[in-house]
Enzyme design. Structure first.
Site, PDB file in Angstrom:
ATOM      1  N   GLY A 189     -22.450 -17.972  27.363  1.00  0.00           N
ATOM      2  CA  GLY A 189     -23.136 -16.702  27.600  1.00  0.00           C
ATOM      3  C   GLY A 189     -24.429 -16.591  26.822  1.00  0.00           C
ATOM      4  O   GLY A 189     -25.343 -15.916  27.254  1.00  0.00           O
ATOM      5  N   ALA A 190     -24.525 -17.235  25.665  1.00  0.00           N
ATOM      6  CA  ALA A 190     -25.751 -17.166  24.874  1.00  0.00           C
ATOM      7  C   ALA A 190     -26.791 -18.099  25.481  1.00  0.00           C
ATOM      8  O   ALA A 190     -26.586 -19.294  25.536  1.00  0.00           O
ATOM      9  CB  ALA A 190     -25.454 -17.572  23.438  1.00  0.00           C
TER      10      ALA A 190
ATOM     11  N   ASP B 274     -27.450 -18.746  28.365  1.00  0.00           N
ATOM     12  CA  ASP B 274     -27.020 -19.454  29.578  1.00  0.00           C
ATOM     13  C   ASP B 274     -27.036 -18.561  30.822  1.00  0.00           C
ATOM     14  O   ASP B 274     -26.653 -19.008  31.892  1.00  0.00           O
ATOM     15  CB  ASP B 274     -25.588 -19.997  29.408  1.00  0.00           C
ATOM     16  CG  ASP B 274     -25.521 -21.075  28.341  1.00  0.00           C
ATOM     17  OD1 ASP B 274     -26.558 -21.697  28.087  1.00  0.00           O
ATOM     18  OD2 ASP B 274     -24.446 -21.273  27.766  1.00  0.00           O
TER      19      ASP B 274
ATOM     20  N   ASP C  58     -28.547 -29.590  20.979  1.00  0.00           N
ATOM     21  CA  ASP C  58     -28.447 -30.517  19.847  1.00  0.00           C
ATOM     22  C   ASP C  58     -29.412 -31.693  19.983  1.00  0.00           C
ATOM     23  O   ASP C  58     -30.037 -31.902  21.024  1.00  0.00           O
ATOM     24  CB  ASP C  58     -27.014 -31.052  19.727  1.00  0.00           C
ATOM     25  CG  ASP C  58     -26.065 -29.988  19.214  1.00  0.00           C
ATOM     26  OD1 ASP C  58     -26.548 -29.062  18.546  1.00  0.00           O
ATOM     27  OD2 ASP C  58     -24.864 -30.071  19.496  1.00  0.00           O
TER      28      ASP C  58
ATOM     29  N   ASP D 260     -22.220 -26.721  28.281  1.00  0.00           N
ATOM     30  CA  ASP D 260     -23.091 -26.459  27.140  1.00  0.00           C
ATOM     31  C   ASP D 260     -22.428 -27.055  25.898  1.00  0.00           C
ATOM     32  O   ASP D 260     -21.376 -27.682  25.977  1.00  0.00           O
ATOM     33  CB  ASP D 260     -23.298 -24.947  26.998  1.00  0.00           C
ATOM     34  CG  ASP D 260     -24.436 -24.609  26.050  1.00  0.00           C
ATOM     35  OD1 ASP D 260     -25.089 -25.544  25.568  1.00  0.00           O
ATOM     36  OD2 ASP D 260     -24.667 -23.428  25.779  1.00  0.00           O
ATOM     37  N   LYS D 261     -22.964 -26.751  24.711  1.00  0.00           N
ATOM     38  CA  LYS D 261     -22.447 -27.319  23.470  1.00  0.00           C
ATOM     39  C   LYS D 261     -21.029 -26.869  23.160  1.00  0.00           C
ATOM     40  O   LYS D 261     -20.439 -27.288  22.174  1.00  0.00           O
ATOM     41  CB  LYS D 261     -23.353 -26.937  22.313  1.00  0.00           C
ATOM     42  CG  LYS D 261     -23.366 -25.427  22.031  1.00  0.00           C
ATOM     43  CD  LYS D 261     -24.247 -25.085  20.864  1.00  0.00           C
ATOM     44  CE  LYS D 261     -24.234 -23.578  20.609  1.00  0.00           C
ATOM     45  NZ  LYS D 261     -25.094 -23.183  19.519  1.00  0.00           N
TER      46      LYS D 261
ATOM     47  N   PHE E 259     -34.828 -17.780  13.423  1.00  0.00           N
ATOM     48  CA  PHE E 259     -34.729 -19.029  14.191  1.00  0.00           C
ATOM     49  C   PHE E 259     -35.231 -18.817  15.603  1.00  0.00           C
ATOM     50  O   PHE E 259     -34.916 -17.817  16.261  1.00  0.00           O
ATOM     51  CB  PHE E 259     -33.283 -19.527  14.234  1.00  0.00           C
ATOM     52  CG  PHE E 259     -33.128 -20.759  15.080  1.00  0.00           C
ATOM     53  CD1 PHE E 259     -33.516 -22.002  14.601  1.00  0.00           C
ATOM     54  CD2 PHE E 259     -32.626 -20.674  16.375  1.00  0.00           C
ATOM     55  CE1 PHE E 259     -33.404 -23.140  15.391  1.00  0.00           C
ATOM     56  CE2 PHE E 259     -32.510 -21.798  17.162  1.00  0.00           C
ATOM     57  CZ  PHE E 259     -32.903 -23.036  16.670  1.00  0.00           C
TER      58      PHE E 259
END
Length: 1185
Positions: A813-814, A816, A679, A498-499, A557
């Site tokens: 964890g966010a 995911d 992104d 992930d990012k 958001f």
């Protein structure tokens, strides 16, 4: 109704099951009862293990509508069976509501494991469902979810709350007032208590469940058998080992239950206020909440006891328990379509789609905001195990079985051992009958051969390596909740990141302890007059009070919308302002075209190509007719349009220090790396280049997929990232921009074909839906996936697994959780409670844990292979020893068995598993299963060697000049002069050897086989390239040396007392030297075959298949190829590997694509999918240049 009917429940969901109806049959029950008595209870055990057999043996098929018992089978690859008893719920106390109104609400919900076993003797006749008894509703419970009979569906289905099929309008119009007390009581009867119950089973229940495990039943059978054969000491040793194993297992299982119970029960019961239909506010316990209740959220916050949708006010919530995101999120009230000025059309409420308006169970409400004295209210939509937290707990309680080739092969191998045991069983009976042995002895000895062939210690031995690996992982800060997955991690050949590759910004890492105030007032601000100062130092002044800004409403958001906005008013102004920020392309599309600069796309591309994170800002003055009250109920779509574009904010994210090194290690190990991020596409491509995921000389092809629109079919536009701008301005394409296809036969020249695909989440979804034939090809080279939503991440993992990749996922964890659970090895970098969804959690938020986990996984996998091979050899060696001795009506002695199994086998197994992982990742991968050429050759070659040398000793001893059939007066050693030995013989005479243990053959076979166990242990204890060398495993080395010295000592320098205990007879010193020579030659041959022939030649052939598919092709080697490579190719040809199609789909695809002239797609071309009706449902793909 058809008696043979089969229906499906939870259709299309993860827990989809087939359901069959049965009624109790008394004559079948009587036959089964008789069978139980005749088999001494074994049939009852068999029926306990097999729910399908239990139901079919005691019941007859019936219509599901009228059945007493239901049989359930999952529709996944595991096809697991469950059974449940039909029960009745009486609704007589609430006659004002008919069951029809209840059954219309039937749909989904979830469950806990059905631990209650259907005891055959307790089944009884139940009153059948009929239309004349509408007060009784039929239901059954499976995994703690009640499934009610639905007359409309003619099937069972589970109750849903307000989370499906309820429109946003009806939530306001029908559910916002609250329930009457009567309706509340009725719903509570149906939905039950609102709690997530994790019952901690009593020690007695756990003990019974553990003891009834087939493994322990087999051990009990073995112990009884050995006791009847007077093997008391050995039987006692096994009993003690079993008790220790059971106690430790019970302790760990109960500890896990207690931990989970404490985690769930921490906030399970609180007092809450609910609004009733008559306007009253009643205080009740949270366990009494039902869907439809209107809950008042207290001002000082609370821990949510259910899932509820906000209908009034705003909440700031900490959702770390569910998402792993430590930053609190703002929850706003659900938009009310009926009062929107513009109107957004009525839509159905969904907790996933409207998660920004939903308060989830287990999350903490930190603060609430209410306006004009109104209460902050939320409508309860789900309770109990149907809630998000309930589903999370259920996934922990009842995970899916781990499907791994190693375990499937292990069962197959056990079946082979059973077949070998069957041959020995028949041989023993025939041999004993021919030698006129008593019938009782024949039964005991023939059954004994089965217990020898299938080792009772096998499961414990197999888990030893995993347990040690788990401990090593814990030391380096990686925690594991699914130990079986450690072995699977040894097979990973692709990892998605992930990012988290990028360093978090200061904003992201802030603690966010302060809640955003309603009024904001920056302390200092540049005055407009000072702007002419240019580059000179400018003074800061206090702002006048007029610059105080009040926040009227926030639209938080949303990852789906990729933006957020806020409505604010400068104190004193009449009009309000709307501000919006988000993804530049989204913000620009919502702004007035004339306010967006003409070079917007070029500037954005320039910054994103450099790897900057870019967000756009927009502003709009709202109309004066929009009052404060109207803004509270307005849809965000009304606000977020017709904005004025303000500009871009450019943020730089530096790579974490360790990232390039970690990715380089993975690339060297032939492990593909894929970026999955939220992104911008070009930012992600730039970051991928910076960190080495995409090399400088590699080409990046952007796949822009467009869904069908205005009658046009779906299509993919192909762009080359480095030439995107040039291509758009000119039709001329530089030939150098196109990757060169394969023009040489040499493997070395394949490096020029490296290219990568990049796409965003929307394109990915279109490709999955409309280009199914193309998706696998894109998975083979897809490296950057940008703007990916949480469900798209999960779909990507599945798509990669569909082409036979072993996929790892590393996320924070966010958002995911789904992908972390779906991957073969999911690693969460968050220590919060959301990490329970992930098999692995890293204490340090660094991707350096990924190579460490893979190294430990490979070491654990190789340890499993070593142990399994050793246990297989142990079984066969002992089986053959006993079979040889049975031929002369002899056997191994009680203490001989004890010495072999405890002193040699157990010590060796538990110490050979201690080898730590090799210090670096290598390009090879260990095989995934036991059924592979190299492993089978290894086992079979050692079996042949051991059998050969054991037979040599057994038959050669009979050819010795001093040999005779042993009797107590035999004196092959000429020891009659020794008083010491005389006393030994006197003892032997007083204790007759009824089992014929003491003889020359027994002594010879015992010594040779004892050395053979140690020889194969050393041969199989492999080190590099996956584990540290065995000489660094000090416990193993010391154990083996001590055992070698001890056995050599008692063989070359007999000790009368030890010989007496082990029932060894005295043989001449010359024969002892001969046995030593046999053992030395055996050791030399075994180690030569295993460590030289197998490792030097065969392993290379096996490992050759593990090189990345896209860089492998069967070609002719150039003349200057080394002799080693030529030899390997010859062996490969001899083994038929040359013509073999690769097993993995991605490797097969890679070979196809290397000779495909149309691949990769050329820049500025379009691929269209024409949906033609075909039998296989595929699409015709047409490329337009």
């Amino acid at each position: 109704m058809d008696k043979e009917e089969r229906k499906t429940i939870n259709q299309g969901q993860e827990d989809e099951m087939e359901i069959y109806g049965y009624n109790l049959c008394r004559w079948k029950l009587a036959i089964v009862s008789l069978g139980v008595v005749c088999t001494g209870g074994f049939l009852l055990l068999l029926l306990y293990w097999m729910p399908e057999w239990r139901v079919k043996a005691t019941c007859i098929r019936a219509a599901i509508k009228d059945c007493e018992v239901v049989l359930l089978r999952t529709t996944d690859e595991f096809r697991m069976w469950f059974c449940a008893k039909i029960r009745f719920l009486s609704l007589e106390t609430h006659p004002f509501l008919s069951p029809k109104s209840m059954t219309n609400k039937v749909a989904n919900g979830h469950a806990v494991h059905f631990t209650e076993n259907l005891a055959i003797e307790n089944w009884h006749e139940m009153s059948k469902y009929s239309q004349t008894q509408p007060q009784q509703v039929r239901y059954f419970t499976h995994h703690s979810v009640k499934y009610f009979w639905n007359d409309t569906l003619h099937n069972f289905d589970f109750l849903k709350g307000l989370d499906e099929g309820v429109s946003c309008t009806s939530i306001y119009e029908k559910h916002s007032a609250g329930l009457t007390k009567g309706m509340h009581a009725y719903r509570k009867l149906l939905y039950g208590v609102n709690e997530i119950t994790v019952k901690v089973p009593s020690v007695f229940k756990l003990l019974i469940k553990e003891v009834l495990n087939p493994f322990y039943i087999f051990q009990l059978f073995s112990v009884i058998l050995w006791s009847t054969d007077e093997y008391y000491y050995y039987a006692l040793a096994i009993v003690i080992m079993s008790i220790v194993s059971i106690v430790s297992s019970l302790y760990s299982i109960r500890k896990q239950y207690v931990m989970l119970h404490d985690m769930v029960a921490a906030h399970s019961t609180v007092r809450v206020s609910v609004c009733r239909a008559n306007g009253e506010i009643e205080e009740i316990f949270s366990t009494d909440l039902v869907p439809g209740d209107v809950m008042v959220i207290p001002l000082n916050g609370t821990v949510m006891p259910c899932d509820a949708v906000l209908i009034n006010g705003t909440c700031i919530v900490n959702e770390s328990m569910l998402t792993g995101e430590s930053v609190p999120v703002t929850k706003t009230n659900l938009p009310n379509p009926s009062v929107d000025i513009k109107g957004m059309g009525d839509e159905f409420y969904s907790p996933e789609i409207h998660k920004r308006h939903t308060l989830f169970c287990g999350t903490t409400v930190i603060q609430t905001r209410f306006y004009t004295g109104e209460l902050v209210k939320a409508v309860v939509v789900r309770t109990g195990f149907s809630t998000s937290k309930g589903q999370l707990v259920r996934s922990i309680l009842y995970p899916k079985p781990t499907d791994f080739k190693l375990y499937r092969d292990a069962y197959l191998f056990l079946l082979c051992l059973v077949a070998v045991a069957g041959i020995g069983f028949i041989y023993t009976i025939i041999n004993s009958i021919l030698n006129k042995v008593e019938i009782g002895v024949i039964i005991i000895e023939s059954l004994d051969i089965i217990t020898i062939t299938v080792p009772p210690a096998l499961p414990a031995a197999m888990t030893a390596g995993i347990v040690y690996a788990q401990r090593r992982l814990k030391k380096i800060g990686i925690f594991c909740i699914s130990p079986q997955r450690i072995n699977i991690c040894g097979q990973l050949n692709l990892v998605c990141f992930d990012k988290i590759l990028e360093e978090a910004t200061e904003e992201e890492t802030a603690l966010h302890n302060r809640i955003m105030p309603t009024v904001v007032r920056p302390p200092k601000q540049l005055l407009p007059e000072s702007t002419h100062a240019g580059n000179q130092e400018m003074e800061l002044f206090e702002l006048p009070a007029i610059y105080e800004i009040g926040i009227v409403r926030q639209f938080p958001f949303s990852s789906a919308l990729q933006r957020m906005s806020v409505v604010a008013r400068v104190l004193g102004d009449k009009k309000m302002d709307a501000y919006m920020k988000g993804a530049p392309e989204i913000i620009a599309s919502l702004c007035k075209p004339e306010t967006v600069p003409t070079d917007f796309e070029k500037v954005l591309e320039d910054y994103t190509k450099q790897g900057f994170r870019v967000i756009a800002l927009a502003h709009r003055k709202l109309e004066s007719k929009l009052t404060w009250h109207k803004v509270q109920n307005i849809s965000r779509d009304v606000i977020e349009n017709n904005m004025d574009f303000m500009g871009l904010i450019i943020m730089q994210n530096k790579l974490k220090q360790e990232t390039p090194g970690v990715l380089e290690d993975l690339h060297k190990a032939n492990i593909r790396t894929v970026m999955v991020t939220g992104d911008n596409m070009l930012t992600a491509v730039s970051v991928a280049r910076d960190c080495g995921m995409i090399l400088p000389q590699d080409k990046v092809i952007i796949a822009e997929a467009l869904p069908p629109k205005d009658g046009k079919v779906a299509k993919i536009n192909w762009h080359y990232a480095d030439t995107l701008t040039q291509c758009s301005n000119s039709s001329a394409i530089d030939s150098e921009a196109i990757p060169i296809k394969l023009v040489h036969n040499s493997l070395e020249n394949l490096q020029v074909t490296r290219y990568h695909f990049a796409m965003n989440g929307k394109s990915f979804s279109v490709i999955l839906e409309h280009f199914q034939d193309l998706a696998p090809k894109l998975m083979l080279h897809g490296t950057v996936f940008a703007r990916m939503a949480p469900d798209q991440k999960t779909q990507l993992i599945e798509a990669l697994q569909n082409v036979d990749y072993f996929v790892g996922m590393c996320g924070d964890g966010a958002n995911d959780c789904g992908a972390l659970k779906r991957a073969h090895g999911g690693i969460s970098l968050s220590e919060l409670e959301a990490s329970v969804a992930s098999p692995f959690t890293s204490k340090t938020p660094s991707i350096s844990c990924v190579p460490n986990l893979i190294r430990e996984g490979r070491a654990a996998l190789m340890t499993s292979f070593c142990v399994f091979k050793f246990m297989a050899l142990y079984s066969i060696i002992q089986y053959f020893s006993v079979t040889l001795l049975y031929s002369i009506l002899s056997n191994l002695g009680d203490f001989q068995f004890l010495f072999i199994d405890l002193a040699i086998i157990l010590v060796v197994v538990f110490t050979m598993s201690l080898n730590p992982a090799w210090k670096e990742l290598v390009a090879q991968r260990p095989p995934s299963g036991l059924i592979s050429g190299a492993l089978l050759f290894s086992v079979l070659s050692q079996i042949i060697i051991c059998i050969g040398f054991q037979s040599l000793g057994f038959f050669w001893v009979k050819q010795q000049s001093w040999y005779e059939v042993w009797h107590p007066q035999s004196d092959a050693c000429n020891t009659t002069r020794s008083l010491y030995w005389n006393s030994s013989y006197l003892d032997n005479e007083t204790k007759p050897d009824t089992h014929n243990i003491q003889n020359y053959e027994n002594t010879t076979v015992f010594f040779i086989s004892s050395f053979q166990y140690l020889i194969v242990a050393i041969a199989f204890s492999k080190g590099k390239p996956f584990r540290q060398p065995c000489y660094k495993n000090y416990f193993f080395v010391v154990s083996v040396i001590i055992l070698y010295v001890f056995i050599l000592l008692i063989m070359l320098h007999p000790v009368a007392s030890i010989d007496q205990v082990l029932q060894i007879v005295c043989v001449p010193y010359q024969w002892r030297i001969t046995m030593l020579m046999i053992v030395l030659v055996n050791a030399l041959v075994s180690i030569m075959v295993e460590n030289f022939f197998l490792d030097m030649v065969l392993w290379k052939v096996v490992f050759n298949r593990d090189k990345q598919g896209e860089y492998r092709f069967t070609t002719t080697q150039p003349p200057q190829a080394s002799v080693d490579r030529w030899g390997k190719c010859c062996l490969s040809w001899a083994l038929g590997c040359r013509k073999k199609i690769p097993k993995a789909k991605y490797m097969y695809l890679a070979q196809e694509l290397l000779v495909d002239p149309e691949w990769p797609p050329k820049p500025q071309t379009t691929t269209e999918a024409k949906a033609l009706v075909k039998e296989n449902g595929s699409c015709q793909i047409i490329t337009i240049t």
